[in-house]
Design a protein around this motif. Structure first.
Motif, PDB file in Angstrom:
ATOM      1  N   LEU A 572       0.935  -1.169   0.003  1.00 15.21           N
ATOM      2  CA  LEU A 572       0.012  -0.268   0.096  1.00 15.21           C
ATOM      3  C   LEU A 572       0.910   1.222  -0.059  1.00 15.21           C
ATOM      4  O   LEU A 572       1.597   1.408   0.852  1.00 15.21           O
ATOM      5  CB  LEU A 572      -0.949   0.109   1.244  1.00 15.21           C
ATOM      6  CG  LEU A 572      -1.944  -1.295   1.146  1.00 15.21           C
ATOM      7  CD1 LEU A 572      -2.913  -1.398   2.705  1.00 15.21           C
ATOM      8  CD2 LEU A 572      -2.703  -0.953   0.114  1.00 15.21           C
ATOM      9  N   PRO A 573       0.827   2.030  -0.827  1.00 15.56           N
ATOM     10  CA  PRO A 573       1.897   3.216  -1.040  1.00 15.56           C
ATOM     11  C   PRO A 573       1.662   4.093   0.079  1.00 15.56           C
ATOM     12  O   PRO A 573       2.737   5.100   0.178  1.00 15.56           O
ATOM     13  CB  PRO A 573       1.325   3.759  -2.567  1.00 15.56           C
ATOM     14  CG  PRO A 573       0.166   3.175  -2.874  1.00 15.56           C
ATOM     15  CD  PRO A 573      -0.421   2.202  -1.981  1.00 15.56           C
ATOM     16  N   GLY A 574       0.827   3.983   0.903  1.00 17.55           N
ATOM     17  CA  GLY A 574       0.638   5.202   1.930  1.00 17.55           C
ATOM     18  C   GLY A 574       0.178   6.585   1.689  1.00 17.55           C
ATOM     19  O   GLY A 574       0.344   7.460   2.479  1.00 17.55           O
ATOM     20  N   SER A 575       0.152   6.993   0.261  1.00 18.27           N
ATOM     21  CA  SER A 575      -0.074   8.397  -0.058  1.00 18.27           C
ATOM     22  C   SER A 575      -0.646   8.123  -1.520  1.00 18.27           C
ATOM     23  O   SER A 575       0.030   7.414  -2.396  1.00 18.27           O
ATOM     24  CB  SER A 575       0.946   9.137  -0.056  1.00 18.27           C
ATOM     25  OG  SER A 575       0.456  10.100  -1.064  1.00 18.27           O
ATOM     26  N   ASN A 576      -1.663   8.806  -1.750  1.00 20.21           N
ATOM     27  CA  ASN A 576      -2.084   8.551  -3.189  1.00 20.21           C
ATOM     28  C   ASN A 576      -1.561   9.091  -4.364  1.00 20.21           C
ATOM     29  O   ASN A 576      -1.766   8.833  -5.526  1.00 20.21           O
ATOM     30  CB  ASN A 576      -3.828   9.011  -3.384  1.00 20.21           C
ATOM     31  CG  ASN A 576      -4.772   8.471  -2.494  1.00 20.21           C
ATOM     32  OD1 ASN A 576      -4.579   7.265  -2.116  1.00 20.21           O
ATOM     33  ND2 ASN A 576      -5.820   9.420  -2.027  1.00 20.21           N
ATOM     34  N   LEU A 577      -0.457  10.034  -3.868  1.00 26.32           N
ATOM     35  CA  LEU A 577       0.195  10.629  -4.813  1.00 26.32           C
ATOM     36  C   LEU A 577       1.823   9.783  -4.990  1.00 26.32           C
ATOM     37  O   LEU A 577       2.401  10.410  -5.847  1.00 26.32           O
ATOM     38  CB  LEU A 577       0.753  12.024  -4.347  1.00 26.32           C
ATOM     39  CG  LEU A 577      -0.516  12.941  -3.997  1.00 26.32           C
ATOM     40  CD1 LEU A 577       0.051  14.309  -3.471  1.00 26.32           C
ATOM     41  CD2 LEU A 577      -1.297  12.999  -4.994  1.00 26.32           C
ATOM     42  N   ALA A 578       1.953   8.923  -4.244  1.00 28.68           N
ATOM     43  CA  ALA A 578       3.004   8.036  -4.281  1.00 28.68           C
ATOM     44  C   ALA A 578       3.053   7.226  -5.283  1.00 28.68           C
ATOM     45  O   ALA A 578       2.110   6.537  -5.830  1.00 28.68           O
ATOM     46  CB  ALA A 578       3.309   7.303  -2.989  1.00 28.68           C
ATOM     47  N   GLN A 579       4.201   6.724  -5.965  1.00 30.24           N
ATOM     48  CA  GLN A 579       4.430   5.553  -7.099  1.00 30.24           C
ATOM     49  C   GLN A 579       5.181   4.527  -6.250  1.00 30.24           C
ATOM     50  O   GLN A 579       6.064   4.965  -5.434  1.00 30.24           O
ATOM     51  CB  GLN A 579       5.178   6.304  -7.889  1.00 30.24           C
ATOM     52  CG  GLN A 579       4.847   7.377  -8.755  1.00 30.24           C
ATOM     53  CD  GLN A 579       3.749   6.913  -9.624  1.00 30.24           C
ATOM     54  OE1 GLN A 579       3.749   6.021 -10.349  1.00 30.24           O
ATOM     55  NE2 GLN A 579       2.475   7.578  -9.561  1.00 30.24           N
ATOM     56  N   ALA A 734      -8.267  -7.978   4.796  1.00 32.92           N
ATOM     57  CA  ALA A 734      -9.156  -7.403   5.756  1.00 32.92           C
ATOM     58  C   ALA A 734      -8.814  -5.938   5.867  1.00 32.92           C
ATOM     59  O   ALA A 734      -9.719  -4.943   6.104  1.00 32.92           O
ATOM     60  CB  ALA A 734      -9.224  -8.342   7.028  1.00 32.92           C
ATOM     61  N   ASN A 735      -7.280  -5.694   5.821  1.00 34.08           N
ATOM     62  CA  ASN A 735      -6.868  -4.333   5.996  1.00 34.08           C
ATOM     63  C   ASN A 735      -6.463  -3.400   4.883  1.00 34.08           C
ATOM     64  O   ASN A 735      -6.136  -2.507   4.989  1.00 34.08           O
ATOM     65  CB  ASN A 735      -5.896  -4.447   6.929  1.00 34.08           C
ATOM     66  CG  ASN A 735      -6.041  -4.842   8.357  1.00 34.08           C
ATOM     67  OD1 ASN A 735      -7.047  -4.269   8.871  1.00 34.08           O
ATOM     68  ND2 ASN A 735      -5.239  -5.510   9.086  1.00 34.08           N
ATOM     69  N   GLN A 736      -7.164  -3.855   3.865  1.00 43.35           N
ATOM     70  CA  GLN A 736      -6.569  -3.200   2.654  1.00 43.35           C
ATOM     71  C   GLN A 736      -7.074  -1.783   2.400  1.00 43.35           C
ATOM     72  O   GLN A 736      -6.575  -0.992   1.840  1.00 43.35           O
ATOM     73  CB  GLN A 736      -7.281  -3.850   1.294  1.00 43.35           C
ATOM     74  CG  GLN A 736      -6.499  -5.157   0.983  1.00 43.35           C
ATOM     75  CD  GLN A 736      -6.747  -5.898  -0.246  1.00 43.35           C
ATOM     76  OE1 GLN A 736      -7.654  -5.320  -0.988  1.00 43.35           O
ATOM     77  NE2 GLN A 736      -6.167  -7.071  -0.517  1.00 43.35           N
ATOM     78  N   HIS A 737      -8.239  -1.503   3.317  1.00 47.44           N
ATOM     79  CA  HIS A 737      -8.573  -0.034   3.282  1.00 47.44           C
ATOM     80  C   HIS A 737      -7.693   0.845   3.979  1.00 47.44           C
ATOM     81  O   HIS A 737      -7.852   1.968   3.605  1.00 47.44           O
ATOM     82  CB  HIS A 737     -10.087  -0.170   3.910  1.00 47.44           C
ATOM     83  CG  HIS A 737     -11.111  -0.924   3.164  1.00 47.44           C
ATOM     84  ND1 HIS A 737     -11.455  -0.405   1.891  1.00 47.44           N
ATOM     85  CD2 HIS A 737     -11.552  -2.269   3.625  1.00 47.44           C
ATOM     86  CE1 HIS A 737     -12.193  -1.760   1.646  1.00 47.44           C
ATOM     87  NE2 HIS A 737     -12.223  -2.478   2.423  1.00 47.44           N
ATOM     88  N   ASN A 738      -6.883   0.509   4.670  1.00 49.04           N
ATOM     89  CA  ASN A 738      -6.253   1.259   5.505  1.00 49.04           C
ATOM     90  C   ASN A 738      -4.918   1.859   4.886  1.00 49.04           C
ATOM     91  O   ASN A 738      -4.186   1.208   4.307  1.00 49.04           O
ATOM     92  CB  ASN A 738      -5.428   0.492   6.623  1.00 49.04           C
ATOM     93  CG  ASN A 738      -4.759   1.333   7.909  1.00 49.04           C
ATOM     94  OD1 ASN A 738      -4.357   2.367   7.576  1.00 49.04           O
ATOM     95  ND2 ASN A 738      -4.549   0.775   8.850  1.00 49.04           N
ATOM     96  N   GLY A 739      -5.160   3.183   4.648  1.00 51.54           N
ATOM     97  CA  GLY A 739      -4.072   3.877   3.659  1.00 51.54           C
ATOM     98  C   GLY A 739      -2.828   4.208   4.486  1.00 51.54           C
ATOM     99  O   GLY A 739      -1.840   4.572   3.785  1.00 51.54           O
ATOM    100  N   ASP A 740      -2.773   3.950   5.847  1.00 51.52           N
ATOM    101  CA  ASP A 740      -1.777   4.345   6.386  1.00 51.52           C
ATOM    102  C   ASP A 740      -0.449   3.141   6.634  1.00 51.52           C
ATOM    103  O   ASP A 740       0.586   3.371   6.743  1.00 51.52           O
ATOM    104  CB  ASP A 740      -2.019   4.820   7.672  1.00 51.52           C
ATOM    105  CG  ASP A 740      -2.804   6.139   7.588  1.00 51.52           C
ATOM    106  OD1 ASP A 740      -3.446   6.638   8.487  1.00 51.52           O
ATOM    107  OD2 ASP A 740      -2.892   6.803   6.664  1.00 51.52           O
ATOM    108  N   LYS A 741      -1.214   1.922   6.664  1.00 52.82           N
ATOM    109  CA  LYS A 741      -0.487   1.008   7.040  1.00 52.82           C
ATOM    110  C   LYS A 741      -0.102  -0.117   5.785  1.00 52.82           C
ATOM    111  O   LYS A 741      -0.649   0.019   4.745  1.00 52.82           O
ATOM    112  CB  LYS A 741      -1.013   0.072   8.120  1.00 52.82           C
ATOM    113  CG  LYS A 741      -1.290   0.632   9.299  1.00 52.82           C
ATOM    114  CD  LYS A 741      -0.963   0.081  10.658  1.00 52.82           C
ATOM    115  CE  LYS A 741      -0.876   0.839  11.886  1.00 52.82           C
ATOM    116  NZ  LYS A 741      -2.357   1.223  11.898  1.00 52.82           N
ATOM    117  N   VAL A 742       0.758  -0.883   5.968  1.00 50.64           N
ATOM    118  CA  VAL A 742       1.280  -1.870   4.841  1.00 50.64           C
ATOM    119  C   VAL A 742       0.514  -3.082   4.807  1.00 50.64           C
ATOM    120  O   VAL A 742       0.201  -3.665   3.794  1.00 50.64           O
ATOM    121  CB  VAL A 742       2.753  -2.162   5.051  1.00 50.64           C
ATOM    122  CG1 VAL A 742       3.104  -2.797   3.827  1.00 50.64           C
ATOM    123  CG2 VAL A 742       3.504  -0.690   4.981  1.00 50.64           C
TER     124      VAL A 742
END
Ligand SMILES: *[C@@H]1O[C@H](CO)[C@@H](O)[C@H](O)[C@H]1NC(C)=O
Ligand SMILES: *[C@@H]1O[C@H](CO)[C@@H](O)[C@H](O)[C@H]1NC(C)=O
Ligand SMILES: *[C@@H]1O[C@H](CO)[C@@H](O)[C@H](O)[C@H]1NC(C)=O
Ligand SMILES: *[C@@H]1O[C@H](CO)[C@@H](O)[C@H](O)[C@H]1NC(C)=O
Ligand SMILES: *[C@@H]1O[C@H](CO)[C@@H](O)[C@H](O)[C@H]1NC(C)=O
Ligand SMILES: *[C@@H]1O[C@H](CO)[C@@H](O)[C@H](O)[C@H]1NC(C)=O
Ligand SMILES: *[C@@H]1O[C@H](CO)[C@@H](O)[C@H](O)[C@H]1NC(C)=O
Ligand SMILES: *[C@@H]1O[C@H](CO)[C@@H](O)[C@H](O)[C@H]1NC(C)=O
Ligand SMILES: *[C@@H]1O[C@H](CO)[C@@H](O)[C@H](O)[C@H]1NC(C)=O
Ligand SMILES: *[C@@H]1O[C@H](CO)[C@@H](O)[C@H](O)[C@H]1NC(C)=O
Ligand SMILES: *[C@@H]1O[C@H](CO)[C@@H](O)[C@H](O)[C@H]1NC(C)=O
Length: 743
Positions: A572-579, A734-742
């Motif tokens: 999970l990139p941790g930010s929508n702007l990250a590559q 289960a945790n795929q929605h969490n944008g902050d964690k991996v």
């Protein structure tokens, strides 16, 4: 092979989509409320769309359908009091007889204002019979005082119609329809001296009223000018030659002291002036329409700005925008600009610039020192010449332009619905305006414009996608935002710095409320931190420069796999702007027969023993590494799992056999289709029908259908269907929605 085909088909599209135009206007993070705020929802009560902040009493007065609540401002889940105001069954049946639905024939609370003596004015649609009452909140009780009065012209009949109101010095200014059919729009002042607009289309032409704001321009004014009430709305344009109905956004105003004329414009506004409000967005051809306005005043009224949200007038998924207007620019157009006039000829009527002599006193002007010197003490004293001019020509020639070159925010996607703006001071003492924008998809955007550069810090999903934000209220003193929808109300803080989990994340967010404390190693709220600790805190709002941040920590994860499987490593990139960039044993991977990258996850196809190693997912945002996650991938120890392995191998073989079968059947079907086309009869529809009848059967017709389904669902589905997630030790979803964690 099938799998490969899907990946190569979808892969590139997904990989590149983040790099092009849609990135503009993308919120840096997408989060949900989770534990950041409080929710209020009362069983059986809907339409939480009217609010009054009573900071003096510590309560949020919330108007809903047939009910008014007093909620604790610190925690709105805590209901302190409520009062019901339901329609009687008589009124409901009268309303239904007139052809309205049961939903419409209820009492929707529409107006809540604080009176000068502290009691409150409340008005509701009351089954298409608008009614107002006074209400008090004392000793923890919310009480309607049963001093009911007619609400016509103050509150709409129709709960679905937009309206606007403002209470100034105990007098109610309102903009709504004054009749049952909703066809007679009016802008009026009531309670003591009633004054209203003329019923002509040059004054109001099918308006959609949005907001009303009081501006204390009379306060300490050397010109002896009057206070004004500004009205924002959209209406059908009269000034364009267009075949189709064209709407435009407007700002209008009246003077507080206006009591109408003596003979001309008796009990009508002598100071009603209006003009077009521009918020030009490239790529949109028709003017955008205003949806909400927030009055932002950093200092005296001269510094005030109106922030408006605009949406397109066709319902195409287009751009929404925020534009801001200086009060001084609006004043200039009204007090110095030219008027428009209706030009009539035998064949045409057209609104054109008026170039003749404008009478004195200037039409539409408030009574100021200059007018008083000439003996015009009240609007009643104004000469007929001035009044007749303004009755015919309330429209100004020049539009009001937005204060910045470009709109402050432009975003594609869900339409903007509401806006509030909060001022905050950055670490170095500069002030920044933070815009909180409600959307039609139930979220609130937090955005700042740094010297023309738009930054959407985050999008907080508060309600379901189908529940638009209907009201936003801001408490500066408490630092809280109150958000209403038809189904619930939410309270959330203006910032939650602790949710930024690293220095790089905290600084790149460019959130003016937050900074990274190098000593405590945490993202902190920067308001009220002592001056001598400023040097320990990192904040760089204009550039998001993370130079002073320590490098991100590498997160290590152990993972095992079975040979021959497809191994999926999630990132999970941790930010929508990250590559996201994947490297294997420190070498950057390219897409190949071995590795596929889909939706940031790395897929190792047909994993072999030699694939054990270190797999690192690096998230890069504006050339900064914001996150490094390394999987230590190792072969599953077969000795420990001897009972599992044969099963896996078996499944693997089954999969291969099935895949082969599917491919063969596809080829057969294709051949059949081609042959049928060649022969001129359509066997395909019959085939599909057969597949539907017997979904479980393995017929020659059904197989291609399955391929199609897999194809659209993408590789995730494929993987899950075959139960390989668990077997290859992949993290569950289960945790795929969490944008902050991996994980
Ligand atoms: C009130 O809320 C209900 C439930 O969401 C909705 O169906 C209805 O349209 C709302 N009424 C108005 C006037 O917005
Ligand atoms: C908020 O109020 C609700 C209802 O009174 C209560 O259950 C909850 O614990 C409160 N939350 C906080 C954080 O105080
Ligand atoms: C407040 O003022 C309103 C109107 O001016 C009046 O009707 C009402 O009785 C007053 N309420 C109290 C509690 O004084
Ligand atoms: C407030 O309501 C409570 C409970 O209904 C009642 O006992 C109390 O007398 C009320 N207070 C006032 C001032 O009306
Ligand atoms: C306006 O007010 C001034 C001073 O209060 C008074 O002298 C004058 O007669 C008034 N003029 C009119 C037209 O009422
Ligand atoms: C932020 O970064 C820019 C460019 O990297 C730099 O010029 C500026 O001084 C920095 N500002 C602060 C407040 O650190
Ligand atoms: C503070 O920083 C902002 C950008 O972060 C910059 O525009 C401004 O000039 C700085 N102000 C002062 C007082 O240094
Ligand atoms: C990974 O495995 C190594 C060696 O088996 C072990 O020392 C380490 O604690 C594990 N790390 C995690 C995060 O489980
Ligand atoms: C992240 O991982 C890559 C690849 O292993 C490595 O080159 C880079 O130095 C790491 N960066 C940080 C900040 O740990
Ligand atoms: C990409 O992955 C994320 C998290 O794993 C998931 O929420 C999202 O739906 C996926 N997107 C697509 C297009 O599969
Ligand atoms: C919100 O996000 C958290 C993780 O950040 C997740 O556990 C929770 O299920 C989400 N809630 C909703 C309603 O989506």
């Amino acid at each position: 092979m099938l799998f490969l085909f899907i990946l190569s088909f979808w892969g590139p599209a997904v990989l590149t989509s983040g790099q092009v135009w849609p990135l503009y206007g993308t919120p840096r993070k997408t989060v949900n409320l989770s534990n950041r705020g409080h929710v209020f929802q009362e069983e059986g009560v809907w339409n939480y769309s009217t609010m009054l902040l009573r900071e003096d009493m510590g309560v949020l007065i919330l108007g809903a359908r047939e009910t008014i609540f007093a909620l604790d401002l610190m925690n709105i889940t805590h209901k302190k009091a409520m009062v019901k105001w339901a329609v009687t069954s008589d009124m409901q049946s009268t309303c239904s007889i007139k052809g309205k639905t049961l939903t419409e024939c209820q009492n929707y609370i529409r107006i809540l204002h604080k009176m000068p003596n502290g009691s409150m004015l409340v008005c509701g649609t009351n089954a298409f019979n608008p009614t107002c009452d006074l209400m008090s909140y004392t000793d923890g009780n919310l009480t309607l005082e049963s001093k009911q009065q007619d609400g016509k012209g103050k509150c709409p009949f129709d709960p679905f119609q937009r309206y606007a109101s403002e209470l100034v010095d105990g007098e109610l200014y309102s903009a709504t329809s004054i009749n049952f059919l909703g066809s007679e729009p009016v802008v009026m002042r009531s309670l003591n001296e009633n004054v209203r607009t003329e019923f002509t289309t040059s004054w109001l032409s099918e308006p959609n009223f949005i907001a009303m704001k009081h501006m204390p321009e009379g306060h300490d004014n050397p010109d002896g000018d009057d206070d004004k009430i500004y009205l924002f709305f959209s209406e059908t344009a009269v000034e364009y030659d267009a075949y189709n109905k064209l709407d435009v956004s407007r700002v209008a105003r009246v003077c507080k002291g206006d009591v109408g004329g003596q003979r001309t414009l008796q009990k009508k506004w002598t100071s009603f002036l209006k003009t077009r409000l521009d918020c030009p967005v490239p790529q949109t051809r028709l003017p955008l329409l205003i949806q909400d306005v927030f009055l932002f005043c950093p200092d005296t009224w001269k510094t005030c700005m109106f922030y408006g949200v605009f949406t397109p007038q066709t319902n195409m998924p287009e751009y929404s925008a925020v534009c801001a207007y200086k009060i001084q620019d609006i004043r200039e157009v009204f007090s110095e600009g030219k008027f428009k006039t209706l030009y009539r000829d035998s064949s045409i009527t057209k609104w054109v610039t008026f170039n003749g002599d404008v009478p004195d006193p200037r039409p539409g002007a408030c009574i100021n020192k200059d007018a008083r010197q000439k003996g015009y003490n009240r609007s009643l004293d104004l000469p007929d010449k001035t009044l007749q001019f303004i009755r015919e020509r309330p429209l100004m020639d020049q539009a009001v332009k937005q204060s910045s070159q470009q709109p402050l925010v432009v975003k594609k996607g869900a339409a903007f619905t509401r806006i509030v703006v909060a001022n905050t001071i950055g670490l170095n003492g500069s002030s920044h305006q933070v815009m909180f924008i409600g959307t039609a998809s139930g979220s609130v955007l937090k955005a700042v414009n740094y010297d023309g550069q738009m930054v959407i810090i985050e999008e907080v999903q508060l309600f379901k996608q189908s529940e638009p934000v209907k009201i936003l209220q801001l408490s500066i003193t408490l630092g809280q935002l109150y958000v209403g929808s038809e189904v619930a109300t939410v309270q959330m803080p203006l910032s939650t710095c602790e949710h930024y989990n690293s220095c790089v994340d905290c600084v790149l967010a460019r959130d003016p409320y937050c900074g990274w404390n190098l000593i405590s190693d945490s993202c902190i709220a920067i308001n009220n931190i002592p001056q001598d600790t400023h040097s320990e805190v990192v904040q760089n709002l204009t550039h998001g420069n993370v130079g002073r941040c320590p490098a991100v920590e590498n997160i290590m994860t152990n993972k095992t796999f079975y040979p021959g499987n497809v191994v999926r490593l999630q990132c999970l990139p941790g930010s929508n702007l990250a590559q996201v960039q994947w490297s294997v044993n420190n070498h950057i991977t390219a897409k190949s027969n071995k590795y596929q990258i889909y939706n940031n996850s790395l897929f190792i196809l047909n994993a072999a023993n030699s694939d054990a190693g270190l797999y690192t997912c690096t998230s890069i945002e504006s050339s900064n590494v914001i996150q490094n996650v390394t999987y230590n991938l190792r072969l599953e120890n077969i000795m420990d799992q001897n009972s599992v392995l044969p099963q896996v191998q078996e499944q693997q073989n089954t999969l291969l056999a099935l895949t082969a079968l599917v491919i063969i059947l596809t080829l057969i079907l294709l051949a059949l289709v081609v042959w049928n086309f060649y022969k001129g009869h359509f066997a395909v529809p019959r085939c599909f029908g057969k597949a539907e009848e017997r979904p479980q059967s393995v017929s020659g017709c059904q197989e291609p259908l399955q391929i199609g389904a897999k194809n659209t669902a993408g590789p995730m589905e494929f993987n899950r269907n075959n139960n390989h997630n668990r077997l290859s030790g992949l993290p569950d979803t289960a945790n795929q929605h969490n944008g902050d964690k991996v994980f």
